[in-house]
Write a protein that holds these residues in place. Structure first.
Motif, PDB file in Angstrom:
ATOM      1  N   GLN A 184      51.759  93.184 -31.308  1.00 54.48           N
ATOM      2  CA  GLN A 184      51.350  92.880 -30.367  1.00 54.48           C
ATOM      3  C   GLN A 184      51.040  94.071 -29.226  1.00 54.48           C
ATOM      4  O   GLN A 184      50.617  94.150 -28.355  1.00 54.48           O
ATOM      5  CB  GLN A 184      52.169  91.896 -29.332  1.00 54.48           C
ATOM      6  N   ASP A 185      51.118  94.977 -30.038  1.00 52.39           N
ATOM      7  CA  ASP A 185      50.964  96.607 -29.341  1.00 52.39           C
ATOM      8  C   ASP A 185      49.737  96.601 -28.953  1.00 52.39           C
ATOM      9  O   ASP A 185      48.745  96.482 -29.902  1.00 52.39           O
ATOM     10  CB  ASP A 185      51.772  97.503 -30.109  1.00 52.39           C
ATOM     11  N   SER A 186      49.346  97.078 -27.677  1.00 54.53           N
ATOM     12  CA  SER A 186      47.908  97.226 -27.351  1.00 54.53           C
ATOM     13  C   SER A 186      47.376  98.438 -28.051  1.00 54.53           C
ATOM     14  O   SER A 186      46.101  98.296 -28.151  1.00 54.53           O
ATOM     15  CB  SER A 186      47.987  97.561 -25.776  1.00 54.53           C
TER      16      SER A 186
ATOM     17  N   ARG B 284      44.938  88.205 -29.928  1.00 53.39           N
ATOM     18  CA  ARG B 284      44.724  89.442 -29.220  1.00 53.39           C
ATOM     19  C   ARG B 284      43.719  90.148 -29.723  1.00 53.39           C
ATOM     20  O   ARG B 284      42.553  90.791 -29.044  1.00 53.39           O
ATOM     21  CB  ARG B 284      45.980  90.308 -29.396  1.00 53.39           C
TER      22      ARG B 284
ATOM     23  N   ALA C 126      39.831  91.181 -27.778  1.00 50.75           N
ATOM     24  CA  ALA C 126      39.755  92.457 -27.704  1.00 50.75           C
ATOM     25  C   ALA C 126      38.222  92.682 -28.076  1.00 50.75           C
ATOM     26  O   ALA C 126      37.542  93.585 -27.599  1.00 50.75           O
ATOM     27  CB  ALA C 126      40.778  93.471 -28.608  1.00 50.75           C
TER      28      ALA C 126
END
Length: 355
Positions: A191-193, A244, A248
């Protein structure tokens, strides 16, 4: 204790750089990048040695030990190494196994990134199975004066059969140490951006060079369904990563297909399976397909042979025209920067304050 008094009563003195020494304010800290491991050569004996260690892990194969011992030693290890040696040979690089080559490049790039940031961080690579071992990575860092270490498994999504078994193996080595180093573990980074942004950049770079296919397929490594029923969070974390990444890239759910690959054995695994999905897409009129494997930190047998070669052939035979594999992050600069951010955040309190 006063050094003179320590010597007079025969006690050892703490010295920086000696395993067991007290961490000093200016002492380096260590990062251990961990990957699964790989055979040392694309030949049956090396493959057998690797598979024996890997498939003997009770977290990897969760069936009764006596039964599995008979299956593993009586059938699998006598048949599978020769059966898959050509698969390994088809992806082998001049420098060796792709998993090892790209993991080493990540290690070197991360060490350089930390040095560029002015951080006194040493980086070692440890494999869960095979060499270099996790024990050797820990010992190498201690020899460099590191008594505080961050264990960073290169598994974006947590699973008991991957991340948890790294913790098991580290603990096994620590049980034999009189003086143990301080440790921290990164459990997941799916989940790290920064990781999501790096994946998005990889896809966008591919589109800029090759154009965009009709669908983007995200293929994650599979897991037996029973593991999820027993409480493993892996499936949910894969879906979260996919959502995610979809956001993105500015895509909709209709643009993306999520599947699971690398099924092994007769039991039910996470679905939908990758290859049958490819066949169904081709039958439904999808002619071009881009595929990325967000669960793999570096390219390896499962991405280069199973997907880039095998899945491309399956898609073509089913009527598809072009399946283009998007490489793993490997040592892409945007990913190395994100990996350095991830490591630095998890080292807070151990690193000197920045001016």
């Amino acid at each position: 204790m006063n050094p003179v008094l320590a010597r007079s009563i025969g006690l050892p003195q703490y010295t920086a750089g000696v395993p067991g020494a007290l961490p000093m304010a200016d002492a380096p800290v260590g990062v251990i990048l961990v990957n699964l491991g790989t055979p040392t050569a694309a030949e049956p004996r090396a493959i057998r040695r690797f598979l024996k260690e890997f498939l003997s892990d009770p977290r990897v194969v969760e069936i009764p030990k006596p039964l599995w011992w008979l299956i593993l030693n009586g059938i699998i290890l006598n048949v599978r190494p020769r059966k898959i040696q050509d698969k390994y040979a088809s992806v082998w690089l001049p420098e060796g196994s792709p998993l090892m080559v790209y993991s080493r490049r990540q290690q070197a790039a991360l060490a350089h990134a930390m040095q560029t940031r002015g951080l006194n961080v040493k980086v070692e690579l440890g494999m869960r199975y095979g060499e270099p071992s996790l024990a050797s990575a820990i010992d190498a860092l201690r020899a460099q004066g590191c008594e505080r270490m961050l264990v960073l498994p290169l598994y974006p999504q947590y699973a008991a059969s991957t991340t948890a078994t790294v913790v098991d193996k580290v603990a096994e080595h620590l049980r034999g140490l009189r003086s143990q180093p301080e440790l921290r573990f990164v459990q997941r980074y799916g989940q790290d951006s920064g990781y999501i942004a790096a994946l998005a950049a990889q896809v966008q770079a591919h589109w800029a060079e090759h154009g965009r296919a009709q669908r983007l397929l995200m293929s994650f490594h599979g897991l037996p369904k029973v593991s999820i029923q027993q409480g493993d969070p892996y499936h949910a974390e894969c879906l979260d990563t996919a959502q995610r990444l979809t956001a993105a890239l500015g895509l909709t759910e209709a643009d993306v297909v999520v599947t699971f690959q690398s099924r092994f054995g007769a039991q039910e695994w996470l679905q939908p399976y990758t290859e049958p999905t490819l066949q169904a897409l081709a039958r439904d009129g999808v002619r071009t397909l881009d595929v990325i494997c967000p669960g793999f930190a570096v390219d390896c047998l499962e991405t280069l042979e199973e997907v880039a070669q095998g899945c491309a052939e399956t898609f073509h035979e089913a009527g598809g025209e072009s399946l283009r594999y998007i490489p793993a992050l490997n040592d892409a600069p945007v990913w190395i920067d994100a990996l350095a951010d991830l490591a630095e955040r998890n080292l807070l309190g151990w690193l000197p304050m920045r001016p």
